[in-house]
Design an enzyme around this catalytic site. Structure first.
Site, PDB file in Angstrom:
ATOM      1  N   GLY A   1       2.196   4.400  13.269  1.00 51.51           N
ATOM      2  CA  GLY A   1       2.731   3.096  14.270  1.00 51.51           C
ATOM      3  C   GLY A   1       1.825   2.588  15.383  1.00 51.51           C
ATOM      4  O   GLY A   1       1.967   1.580  15.598  1.00 51.51           O
TER       5      GLY A   1
ATOM      6  N   GLU B   1       8.969  15.715  15.626  1.00 56.37           N
ATOM      7  CA  GLU B   1       9.434  15.450  13.852  1.00 56.37           C
ATOM      8  C   GLU B   1       9.278  16.198  12.472  1.00 56.37           C
ATOM      9  O   GLU B   1       7.031  16.836  12.975  1.00 56.37           O
ATOM     10  CB  GLU B   1       8.895  14.398  13.198  1.00 56.37           C
ATOM     11  CG  GLU B   1       9.841  14.288  12.135  1.00 56.37           C
ATOM     12  CD  GLU B   1       9.252  12.609  11.602  1.00 56.37           C
ATOM     13  OE1 GLU B   1       8.296  12.143  12.370  1.00 56.37           O
ATOM     14  OE2 GLU B   1      10.821  12.420  11.728  1.00 56.37           O
TER      15      GLU B   1
ATOM     16  N   LYS C   1       0.787  -1.239  -0.001  1.00 61.43           N
ATOM     17  CA  LYS C   1      -0.370  -0.251  -0.026  1.00 61.43           C
ATOM     18  C   LYS C   1       0.955   0.898   0.186  1.00 61.43           C
ATOM     19  O   LYS C   1       1.626   1.757   0.976  1.00 61.43           O
ATOM     20  CB  LYS C   1      -0.836   0.467   1.177  1.00 61.43           C
ATOM     21  CG  LYS C   1      -2.361   0.365   1.087  1.00 61.43           C
ATOM     22  CD  LYS C   1      -1.917   2.456   0.861  1.00 61.43           C
ATOM     23  CE  LYS C   1      -1.710   2.690   1.709  1.00 61.43           C
ATOM     24  NZ  LYS C   1      -1.693   4.169   1.928  1.00 61.43           N
TER      25      LYS C   1
ATOM     26  N   GLU D   1       8.638   2.038  11.097  1.00 61.54           N
ATOM     27  CA  GLU D   1       9.734   1.981  11.078  1.00 61.54           C
ATOM     28  C   GLU D   1       9.209   3.741  11.156  1.00 61.54           C
ATOM     29  O   GLU D   1       8.787   3.501  10.340  1.00 61.54           O
ATOM     30  CB  GLU D   1      10.826   2.078   9.987  1.00 61.54           C
ATOM     31  CG  GLU D   1      11.524   0.539   9.356  1.00 61.54           C
ATOM     32  CD  GLU D   1      13.238   0.725  10.387  1.00 61.54           C
ATOM     33  OE1 GLU D   1      13.244   1.746  11.033  1.00 61.54           O
ATOM     34  OE2 GLU D   1      13.540  -0.378  10.443  1.00 61.54           O
TER      35      GLU D   1
ATOM     36  N   CYS E   1      13.870  10.544   7.012  1.00 59.63           N
ATOM     37  CA  CYS E   1      13.465  10.163   8.701  1.00 59.63           C
ATOM     38  C   CYS E   1      14.878  10.297   9.321  1.00 59.63           C
ATOM     39  O   CYS E   1      14.418  10.600  10.926  1.00 59.63           O
ATOM     40  CB  CYS E   1      13.291   8.790   7.945  1.00 59.63           C
ATOM     41  SG  CYS E   1      14.296   7.075   7.624  1.00 59.63           S
TER      42      CYS E   1
ATOM     43  N   GLY F   1       6.697   4.674   8.004  1.00 62.13           N
ATOM     44  CA  GLY F   1       5.801   6.147   8.898  1.00 62.13           C
ATOM     45  C   GLY F   1       5.270   6.824  10.123  1.00 62.13           C
ATOM     46  O   GLY F   1       6.690   7.075  10.727  1.00 62.13           O
ATOM     47  N   SER F   2       4.209   7.773  10.253  1.00 62.97           N
ATOM     48  CA  SER F   2       4.634   8.454  11.237  1.00 62.97           C
ATOM     49  C   SER F   2       4.573   7.440  12.397  1.00 62.97           C
ATOM     50  O   SER F   2       4.104   6.405  12.566  1.00 62.97           O
ATOM     51  CB  SER F   2       3.345   9.720  11.064  1.00 62.97           C
ATOM     52  OG  SER F   2       2.380   8.662  11.158  1.00 62.97           O
ATOM     53  N   THR F   3       5.365   7.929  13.792  1.00 66.33           N
ATOM     54  CA  THR F   3       5.064   7.793  15.267  1.00 66.33           C
ATOM     55  C   THR F   3       3.680   7.478  15.183  1.00 66.33           C
ATOM     56  O   THR F   3       3.607   6.182  15.773  1.00 66.33           O
ATOM     57  CB  THR F   3       5.523   8.016  15.887  1.00 66.33           C
ATOM     58  OG1 THR F   3       7.270   8.245  15.521  1.00 66.33           O
ATOM     59  CG2 THR F   3       5.285   8.204  17.270  1.00 66.33           C
TER      60      THR F   3
HETATM   61  P1  NAD Z   1       1.728   7.922   7.690  1.00 65.21           P
HETATM   62  O1  NAD Z   1       2.303   7.710   9.243  1.00 65.21           O
HETATM   63  O2  NAD Z   1       0.744   9.404   7.673  1.00 65.21           O
HETATM   64  O3  NAD Z   1       1.690   7.418   6.522  1.00 65.21           O
HETATM   65  C1  NAD Z   1       2.289   6.278   6.263  1.00 65.21           C
HETATM   66  C2  NAD Z   1       1.850   5.311   5.149  1.00 65.21           C
HETATM   67  O4  NAD Z   1       0.851   4.936   6.201  1.00 65.21           O
HETATM   68  C3  NAD Z   1       0.572   5.724   4.324  1.00 65.21           C
HETATM   69  O5  NAD Z   1       1.045   4.843   3.528  1.00 65.21           O
HETATM   70  C4  NAD Z   1      -0.896   5.995   4.758  1.00 65.21           C
HETATM   71  O6  NAD Z   1      -1.182   5.989   3.959  1.00 65.21           O
HETATM   72  C5  NAD Z   1      -0.927   4.872   5.617  1.00 65.21           C
HETATM   73  N1  NAD Z   1      -1.800   4.982   6.790  1.00 65.21           N
HETATM   74  C6  NAD Z   1      -2.107   6.277   7.636  1.00 65.21           C
HETATM   75  N2  NAD Z   1      -2.456   5.786   8.192  1.00 65.21           N
HETATM   76  C7  NAD Z   1      -2.931   4.848   8.373  1.00 65.21           C
HETATM   77  C8  NAD Z   1      -3.585   3.844   9.131  1.00 65.21           C
HETATM   78  N3  NAD Z   1      -4.125   3.867  10.060  1.00 65.21           N
HETATM   79  N4  NAD Z   1      -3.530   2.748   8.760  1.00 65.21           N
HETATM   80  C9  NAD Z   1      -2.876   2.176   7.927  1.00 65.21           C
HETATM   81  N5  NAD Z   1      -1.879   2.998   7.392  1.00 65.21           N
HETATM   82  C10 NAD Z   1      -1.680   3.675   7.049  1.00 65.21           C
HETATM   83  O7  NAD Z   1       3.106   8.466   7.287  1.00 65.21           O
HETATM   84  P2  NAD Z   1       4.063   9.913   5.811  1.00 65.21           P
HETATM   85  O8  NAD Z   1       3.293  11.288   6.235  1.00 65.21           O
HETATM   86  O9  NAD Z   1       3.436   9.620   4.830  1.00 65.21           O
HETATM   87  O10 NAD Z   1       5.514   9.637   6.206  1.00 65.21           O
HETATM   88  C11 NAD Z   1       6.193  10.800   6.643  1.00 65.21           C
HETATM   89  C12 NAD Z   1       6.960   9.541   7.955  1.00 65.21           C
HETATM   90  O11 NAD Z   1       7.528   8.648   8.169  1.00 65.21           O
HETATM   91  C13 NAD Z   1       6.967  10.751   9.197  1.00 65.21           C
HETATM   92  O12 NAD Z   1       7.074  10.620  10.528  1.00 65.21           O
HETATM   93  C14 NAD Z   1       8.868   9.949   8.916  1.00 65.21           C
HETATM   94  O13 NAD Z   1       9.879  10.099  10.009  1.00 65.21           O
HETATM   95  C15 NAD Z   1       8.543   8.651   8.816  1.00 65.21           C
HETATM   96  N6  NAD Z   1       9.671   7.856   7.860  1.00 65.21           N
HETATM   97  C16 NAD Z   1      10.261   6.723   8.672  1.00 65.21           C
HETATM   98  C17 NAD Z   1      11.515   6.374   7.643  1.00 65.21           C
HETATM   99  C18 NAD Z   1      12.335   4.705   8.670  1.00 65.21           C
HETATM  100  O14 NAD Z   1      12.746   3.876   8.046  1.00 65.21           O
HETATM  101  N7  NAD Z   1      12.071   4.862   9.925  1.00 65.21           N
HETATM  102  C19 NAD Z   1      11.730   5.989   6.428  1.00 65.21           C
HETATM  103  C20 NAD Z   1      10.779   7.458   6.027  1.00 65.21           C
HETATM  104  C21 NAD Z   1       9.829   7.893   6.590  1.00 65.21           C
END
Ligand code: NAD
Length: 502
Positions: A257, A405, A199, A274, A308, A252-254
């Protein structure tokens, strides 16, 4: 010298890329393109203009994709293919991505806003490397044979362990480095013999969909890789909850997560997270300052801070603090900002209006709190999602700009004089993803890197991901690891065989 444009000119996009932009919204499920019932806009970050549409998957599409992945998991074409066949198909995919690297880079440059050189070098180049690295793994995976002492009278036994794929992996990724983030999830899972439902982020799905085409061309059996674009709250949520998923691999975001961990805890799905970071760069007076200042700036301004591991907090030793701030003030004004396709651009726009507003609201709050906010330029009149390289000085340790962040080109700069206080400050956030250290003192390197609570420490250089080295976080930055042997390990489970020998 060509002048830097703020808007990408899309009139001369090659037909091979135009085809990807103009594709009717669809999902890649069970080896076929399934027309989407709903759609989401593709917005070009340098102009804010809508340039296409992607599919908007939901419960039904996710169910179809997980069903296809479950069937593919036990189909002989994949399960019984053998390690060398799995290696061959992964190598073919790497070669196909490499052959289309320019097209894929242009696609992510247009979709995500990143400069073309970054898209080509890191996003697509990194993707090829990751598939090549994991292509070597299937034939090296092995269990063990164990001599067993059986209870008296039971005879002779031999024990064996077998490494088996964990099953169907739900890969959920963000938009910041779209193709490479997908590759970090797909490649180890496929090397382990798993099947995947990917996804991608609703903000940048085009390259994941293009990758699906190459997956098909490489010869993966139908259903081994499925790609369902859509909203996190719909497709993402449905995928996380689906009982046919064995493991969730999320970047994605904390906040997201945490929500996913709650669901996975209930259903006992395996989980890799992550998450975000607030990574410190630590700059000592004995460092090579010319390199360190550029390194510290690149650590936060690369990809407009949407990384990230971005070095968003810079701690500078007292003796050189004023000099470093002055040089950074000059440096941010020399960073070429513009549309990703413009030659010479170092920093592009942010991915979306929403992300720009998030970053702006952090800066507004910092200004309102009396902090010094030094932006290299003002882009408030542009329709593209630009935020200038920005320095924030004088922020207290507990200020939101120090703790949260931002995921934008914003560098907080802090003064230190004592090593213990520095370590306490560096460790003093909820995150623990990465850190970098600039000093010539080798004892200090070991002392501080031992004391840091984070997943990666880079010394005297800008960090970069290498497929053989794990990436991931301590504390609120998640658990499990992407890349390295760790990632393939986390896609395997162990079966023990206890065999009576007569
Ligand atoms: P996000 O959490 O909003 O979204 C990430 C993904 O999760 C997207 O595909 C989104 O559609 C999906 N998503 C959102 N809500 C969901 C839910 N309730 N259930 C399942 N899936 C859901 O994050 P973002 O704004 O797209 O990305 C930025 C974040 O990603 C930052 O916090 C960044 O630090 C983190 N990031 C971490 C790493 C790492 O390796 N640690 C790498 C890149 C980005």
């Amino acid at each position: 010298m060509t002048s830097i444009m703020l808007e990408n000119d899309l009139t001369h996009i090659p037909a091979s890329v135009r085809r990807w932009l103009d594709r009717a919204p669809a999902h890649f499920i069970g080896g076929e393109w399934v027309a989407s019932r709903g759609s989401l806009p593709v917005v070009e970050p340098s102009s804010g203009r809508e340039i296409g549409a992607i599919g908007k998957g939901g419960v039904e599409e996710i169910d179809m994709a997980v069903t296809a992945a479950r069937a593919a998991l036990v189909a002989p074409e994949w399960r019984d293919a053998g390690p060398l066949a799995r290696e061959a198909v992964l190598h073919r995919l790497a070669a196909l991505i490499e052959a289309r690297a320019d097209d894929l880079a242009l696609l992510d440059c247009i979709d995500n806003g990143m400069p073309l050189w970054l898209a080509r070098g890191i996003d697509v180049g990194g993707t090829v490397d990751v598939f090549r690295y994991y292509a070597g793994w299937p034939s090296k995976l092995a269990g063990r044979t164990v001599e067993v002492s059986a209870p008296p009278g039971m005879g002779r036994f031999r024990g064996m362990t077998r490494r088996e794929p964990v099953g169907v992996v739900a890969a959920i990724v963000p938009w910041n480095v779209p193709l490479m983030m997908a590759a970090w999830k797909l490649a180890p899972a496929l090397a382990a013999g798993c099947t995947v439902v990917l996804k991608p982020s609703e903000e940048a799905s085009l390259s994941a969909l293009a990758l699906a085409e190459l997956v098909q061309e490489a010869g993966f059996p139908a259903g081994v890789v499925n790609v369902v674009p859509g909203l996190g709250s719909e497709a993402g949520d449905a995928l996380v909850r689906h009982p046919g998923v064995d493991k969730i691999s999320f970047t994605g975001s904390t906040a997201t997560g945490r929500a996913i961990a709650r669901e996975a805890g209930g259903s006992l799905k395996k989980l890799t997270l992550e998450l975000g970071g607030k990574s410190p760069t630590m700059l000592f007076a004995d460092a090579d300052l010319d390199r360190a200042i550029i390194g510290a700036a690149n650590a936060i301004f690369l990809n407009s801070g949407q990384v990230c591991v971005a070095g968003s907090r810079l701690y500078v030793e007292d003796a050189i603090y004023d000099q470093v701030v002055e040089r950074l003030q000059a440096h941010i004004r020399s960073i070429p900002v513009g549309a990703g396709m413009s030659e010479g651009v170092f920093m592009g726009p942010l991915v979306s209006a929403r992300q720009r507003e998030r970053v702006r609201s952090h800066l507004d709050a910092a200004r309102a709190g009396g902090l010094s906010v030094d932006a290299a330029a003002d882009y408030s009149d542009t329709s593209g999602f630009y935020v200038a390289p920005t320095l924030v000085t004088g922020a207290p340790h507990d200020a939101p700009v120090t703790q949260e962040e931002i995921f934008g080109p914003v560098l907080g700069i802090y003064r230190f004089s004592d090593e213990d206080e520095l370590v306490a400050a560096a460790n003093g956030t909820d995150f623990g993803l990465a850190a970098s250290l600039w000093t010539r003192d080798i004892d200090r390197v070991h002392r501080i890197s031992d004391a840091l609570q984070c997943g990666k420490v880079t010394v005297n250089a800008g960090g970069f991901p290498y497929p053989g080295l794990p990436e991931g976080g301590y504390k609120g930055s998640g658990f499990g690891r992407d890349l390295g042997p760790d990632a393939v390990e986390q896609c395997l489970q162990t079966k023990t065989l206890l065999i009576h020998v007569s």
